[in-house]
Write a protein that holds these residues in place. Structure first.
Motif, mmCIF file in Angstrom:
data_model
loop_
_atom_site.group_PDB
_atom_site.id
_atom_site.type_symbol
_atom_site.label_atom_id
_atom_site.label_comp_id
_atom_site.label_asym_id
_atom_site.label_seq_id
_atom_site.Cartn_x
_atom_site.Cartn_y
_atom_site.Cartn_z
ATOM 1 N N SER A 247 0.864 4.181 -2.786
ATOM 2 C CA SER A 247 0.626 5.652 -2.755
ATOM 3 C C SER A 247 1.923 6.432 -3.063
ATOM 4 N N HIS A 248 3.173 6.178 -2.835
ATOM 5 C CA HIS A 248 4.181 6.656 -3.581
ATOM 6 C C HIS A 248 4.062 7.112 -4.957
ATOM 7 N N PHE B 80 9.353 19.954 -11.264
ATOM 8 C CA PHE B 80 8.287 18.473 -11.148
ATOM 9 C C PHE B 80 8.552 17.481 -11.942
ATOM 10 N N VAL C 187 12.420 10.607 -10.533
ATOM 11 C CA VAL C 187 13.166 10.067 -9.221
ATOM 12 C C VAL C 187 12.122 9.574 -8.124
ATOM 13 N N GLU C 188 11.154 10.097 -8.065
ATOM 14 C CA GLU C 188 10.259 9.822 -7.030
ATOM 15 C C GLU C 188 9.638 8.401 -7.451
ATOM 16 N N SER D 278 9.717 2.443 -6.900
ATOM 17 C CA SER D 278 9.768 1.073 -7.493
ATOM 18 C C SER D 278 11.109 0.442 -6.626
ATOM 19 N N ASN E 54 1.199 7.024 -6.649
ATOM 20 C CA ASN E 54 0.386 7.946 -6.936
ATOM 21 C C ASN E 54 0.729 9.400 -6.815
ATOM 22 N N VAL E 55 1.729 9.797 -5.837
ATOM 23 C CA VAL E 55 2.391 11.051 -5.696
ATOM 24 C C VAL E 55 3.120 11.346 -6.866
ATOM 25 N N ASP F 11 1.174 12.505 -9.897
ATOM 26 C CA ASP F 11 0.388 13.785 -9.600
ATOM 27 C C ASP F 11 1.343 14.807 -10.172
ATOM 28 N N TYR F 12 2.585 14.527 -9.799
ATOM 29 C CA TYR F 12 3.788 15.479 -10.611
ATOM 30 C C TYR F 12 3.485 15.695 -11.884
ATOM 31 N N HIS G 146 1.057 15.788 -13.769
ATOM 32 C CA HIS G 146 -0.122 16.636 -14.198
ATOM 33 C C HIS G 146 0.176 18.060 -13.841
ATOM 34 N N ILE G 147 0.699 18.293 -12.614
ATOM 35 C CA ILE G 147 1.264 19.546 -12.109
ATOM 36 C C ILE G 147 2.147 19.987 -12.916
ATOM 37 N N ARG H 294 11.362 6.300 -9.387
ATOM 38 C CA ARG H 294 12.277 5.409 -8.862
ATOM 39 C C ARG H 294 12.357 5.102 -7.425
ATOM 40 N N LYS I 120 0.793 -1.323 0.018
ATOM 41 C CA LYS I 120 -0.019 -0.034 -0.173
ATOM 42 C C LYS I 120 0.817 1.174 0.064
ATOM 43 N N MET I 121 1.944 1.221 0.766
ATOM 44 C CA MET I 121 2.940 2.341 0.922
ATOM 45 C C MET I 121 3.278 2.617 -0.587
#
Lengths: 413, 489
Positions: free
Chosen positions: A230-231, A267, A273-274, A279, A233-234, A237-238, A240-241, A276, A226-227
């Motif tokens: 979520s990561h 972003f 990197v996020e 994963s 997903n964040v 989001d970057y 789209h931003i 990465r 789950k963790m």
């Protein structure tokens, strides 16, 4: 969707320690093909053993073939005292497929670049799932090849060598065994565990430990998954931003333009990197936990088989007493009792060895992966920090320049 | 050993990022401002002579704007000029002059909203906030003032400012939104994280609202604002249902829409307005999209934080269960690290929200104000056209009368003459008002764009700093963990 061999060659067994240390038999999965739901693995063997026809050969195998091999090993009486390496889980493309579906639905609301980037992310995820499944199938075979007893199994050799479709052989095997023993273990374990008086401290401890550990590691696996999700997903989001910041910057004519541009750029860099980080965490942590969860289940299975053997032995004792009472069929009863005792002793001896080496393996694997995960987290954080500092500097520099412009030059042309 | 992930280092930065480039100031805005300033000094207009009624809070915009239908006979001049109480100091001072007065002080003011305190019980309860103003400006009675205000007080203030300044083209910052759900939770006494968050969100919003209002050179001098900031007792709003910022805007916009539908479309003689209007339409759409993405980010980051916490607990349990001593210890340490990481994610989500998301929300609302003043300008133009039409009719009637029997209808001629003159006056006033609002809007937009640039820059830097903080902490935590992992044997 085909997996590039070069990509796969760089894979290392992250959850198990180096298994291909016995050069007599080296197995790997150099490439694989994905057609719809089915994955076709190419199993490649290099060997110096004379029991094989050729020293170097490859065969195509499906996931179901691996399951067949695993099940036959479990059903083999001889291996009752061994921890049978857990079967690889079925290739699961559910998550990226769902994402693909959502992406298709949301296409209208995104800009072209956003869509392209999301698609890239999606492809990367497909690739990651792919790599994971290849790795897990590979490790299964390598565990077998490095085991002194299992590596000699005849069905294992057939699996590696038989150059025709295994489907027919699989069906025959199912008819023969019918998965009897496997089902037996699954349904009766609690009864067996609670009903038997344990004679050996070692096994008593192991039983307590493994039962508790299994439930804890199962929970940890779920939470870790789950963790990492979520990561991801964040990171998404970057995307789209970044895209929206880009469009605002394109339309803007004030001093803000540059700042938004740089922020959009940041972003975009950060999200890679996020992604990465997510994963890597998945591979080093979630997959580690998942693998050992299944390994512990295999260890539990060994305990159950031994407990059953103990039950058989106790029953044979009762039968012998009854025979003695009735003064009938005593020799058969004695023989039966001897057989049961032998079997039980063999299982206990082999079981003790297996469980001890299992603990060693587990500790080493955890150590390796925890170290690697920590190192990667540090590395990624440092990279992101550099990127952010650069953006911060650019922003501050721009503000400074603007202030200087106002002070030193005439404001009105 | 090759790595599992095919990770590549990002390319090193290229030199171009540091090359100096001229940032041109908005030369357009600057030039027109110059022109406007020269003009104003010549005019010395007196917009306050007609100041009459004070508008009550109960029906601020309704009477003022909605009664101003498509064919008024004599709209009171007070509709056009800002309302101020009759006995006010500034009665004989034009707005433009006020700005040119150039307060000898620099803009130096800081307003803090803090210490939310629940007053009363049950459904009548409310939150009181402490408002602290610190300033060196001579406008204020003392350099520091602290007062307690409740949310409806803020709405009341905004109502007054909007009534007074919105329809002459000033961008009055909108007040924070009302929230029935949020407030009810607080009243009912739910002391959980969501109602605390709501109060914090509101507190921050109120603070930003006051600062934005105070930054406006004209609004800062408004006596109601000064009273709000300085007086310990405020007369309670006449209507308990104080209109929210959005409520007032809705009415302004509704009135504008009503008029637009009925009369002819405005022929825009000034392309500047057309351009700006289009630009703001686009910006509105983009900002909303960005806000949406940010909302999603905040949500996901909060989720990440929660899931990390859950994992931490699970890892701790696993560590307890583990019988190998060193590994057990390492797992416990891992649990501790993840707990700290959870807090980092939580904090970062806070920065995502309070810095970026709320800023965007503020600007989306501000753009609503911009649209409002644009519409108001169109309305004034409409009114002018109507007056012109009436005037023309009267003149035609006068001419006709003149042509027929000049001697007998002297009285009628006199009457018509009187009416014509009145209408001429109205037309002149209408022309002046239209010009005035156009000028004001130009100035306001110029100021708005400048402030937007400053606001965004400031927030971007703060946000980047929050990102830096997070990554630095991450490095610290994982570097502390590494030896623990290596110690497993």
């Amino acid at each position: 969707f085909c997996c590039d061999p070069d990509n796969l060659k760089t894979s290392t067994r992250s959850v198990s320690v180096d298994l291909n240390n016995d050069t007599a038999l080296i197995i790997d999965i150099p490439d694989a093909l994905c057609e719809r739901d089915k994955v076709k693995f190419t199993v490649h063997t290099k060997t110096t053993l004379s029991s094989f026809q050729k020293p170097d050969f490859s065969v195509p195998r499906q996931h179901e073939d691996f399951i067949w091999l695993h099940d036959t090993l479990v059903e083999t009486e001889e291996y009752a005292g061994l921890i049978i390496p857990p079967a690889p889980p079925k290739p699961d493309f559910e998550s990226p497929r769902e994402k693909m579906h959502k992406l298709g639905e949301g296409e209208a609301t995104m800009t072209k670049e956003e869509y392209t980037k999301m698609k890239q992310e999606l492809e990367a995820e497909y690739l990651a799932v792919f790599k994971k499944t290849v790795q897990v199938h590979e490790v299964f075979l390598q565990r077998l090849s490095s085991h002194p007893i299992l590596s000699k199994d005849r069905n294992f050799h057939i699996f590696l060598e038989y150059d025709q479709d295994l489907t027919v052989r699989r069906k025959n095997a199912k008819e023969m065994f019918g998965g009897f023993f496997k089902n037996m273990v699954k349904t009766a374990d609690e009864v067996i565990i609670s009903g038997i008086k344990e004679v050996d401290d070692f096994f008593e401890q192991e039983k307590t430990f493994l039962l508790d550990y299994y439930s804890k590691i199962k929970d940890s696996t779920i939470k870790a998954e789950k963790m990492t999700r979520s990561h991801k997903n964040v990171a998404d989001d970057y995307i789209h931003i970044s895209a929206t910041l880009s469009s605002i910057s394109a339309d803007d004519s004030t001093a803000i333009k540059k700042h938004f541009e740089k922020l959009a750029d940041l972003f975009e860099k950060l999200r890679k990197v996020e992604g990465r980080v997510a994963s890597d965490q998945e591979l080093k942590l979630t997959e580690l936990l998942r693998y050992y969860m299944r390994d512990i289940q295999a260890a539990k299975d060994l305990l159950y088989r031994r407990a059953r053997a103990l039950a058989d032995y106790e029953n044979s004792n009762k039968a012998l007493d009854k025979a003695r009472l009735k003064s009938r069929d005593i020799p058969q009863a004695e023989e039966q009792q001897q057989l049961c005792l032998q079997k039980f002793d063999k299982l206990s001896e082999s079981g003790k060895r297996e469980l001890t080496s299992f603990k060693g393996r587990r500790v080493v694997a955890f150590r390796k992966n925890l170290i690697e995960m920590a190192e990667l987290e540090i590395k990624h954080a440092k990279v992101m920090l550099t990127m952010i500092y650069r953006c911060l500097f650019d922003n501050a520099y721009a503000i400074m320049k603007l202030a200087l412009n106002v002070v030193t030059s005439r404001p009105f042309p | 050993m090759a790595e599992q992930t095919d990770y590549r280092e990002p390319e090193p930065g290229r030199g171009e990022e540091f090359s100096p480039e001229a940032e041109p100031l908005n030369s357009n805005g600057q030039n027109s401002l110059l022109e406007e300033e020269e003009e104003e000094e010549e005019e010395g207009e007196d917009l306050f002579t007609e100041a009459t009624e004070e508008v009550s809070l109960d029906s601020p915009e309704r009477d003022v704007l909605l009664s101003d239908g498509p064919s008024p006979v004599t709209p009171p001049a007070s509709l056009i000029s800002p309302h101020l109480p009759h006995n006010h100091l500034y009665t004989h001072c034009s707005f433009d002059e006020m700005e040119e007065e150039d307060t000898p002080d620099l803009f130096d003011i800081s307003i803090l909203v803090s210490d939310p305190e629940k007053v009363g019980e049950g459904m009548n309860a409310y939150m009181a906030y402490k408002v602290t103003t610190q300033t060196s400006m001579s406008l204020f009675k003392s350099p520091q003032a602290t007062v307690r205000r409740r949310f409806s007080d803020f709405l009341g203030l905004h109502g007054k400012l909007a009534t007074r300044y919105l329809h002459v083209g000033y961008l009055v910052p909108p007040a924070p939104e009302k929230s029935i759900v949020g407030m009810t939770k607080v009243k009912v006494g739910k002391d959980d994280s969501s109602s605390n968050e709501f109060v914090e969100k509101r507190r921050a919003a109120l603070e930003r609202y006051l600062m934005r209002t105070a930054k406006h050179p004209v609004l800062l001098k408004d006596p109601d604002l000064l009273t709000f900031l300085e007086c310990s007792e405020l007369p309670r709003a006449l209507s308990t249902q104080a209109l929210s910022g959005a409520g007032i805007l809705r009415m302004v916009n509704k009135a504008a829409d009503a008029v637009n539908k009925m009369t002819i479309k405005m022929t825009e003689s000034d392309t500047w307005f057309e351009e700006k209007q289009q630009k703001f339409e686009n910006l509105d759409i983009q900002l909303r999209k960005l806000h949406c993405s940010l909302d999603s980010l905040v949500c996901h980051r909060k989720e990440l934080s929660v899931n990390t916490a859950l994992f931490a607990k699970s890892a701790a349990m696993l560590g307890n269960s583990e019988d190998h001593t060193a590994l057990s210890r390492a797992l416990s340490q891992l649990a501790e690290v993840e707990e700290k990481v959870e807090q980092l994610h939580q904090d970062q989500a806070g920065a995502d929200f309070y810095l970026l998301a709320e800023l965007l929300a503020d600007y989306i609302r501000l753009i609503g104000s911009v649209k409002g003043v644009f519409d108001q300008r169109v309305r004034l133009w409409q009114r002018l056209q109507d007056s012109l039409l009436l005037l023309q009719k009267k003149r035609d009637a006068e001419a006709k009368l003149h042509a027929n029997k000049p001697e007998k209808l002297q009285q009628a001629r006199d009457d018509i003459r009187e009416e014509t003159e009145e209408l001429e006056g109205k037309v002149q006033q209408g022309e002046r008002d239209f010009e005035q609002i156009s000028k004001t809007i130009r100035k306001e937009l110029f100021r708005f764009e400048k402030e937007r640039v400053t606001d965004f820059k400031e927030v971007i830097i703060k946000y980047l700093e929050s990102l830096v903080q997070t990554q630095q902490q991450l490095i610290k935590y994982w570097e502390a963990f590494l030896p623990e992992a290596k110690a497993i044997s």
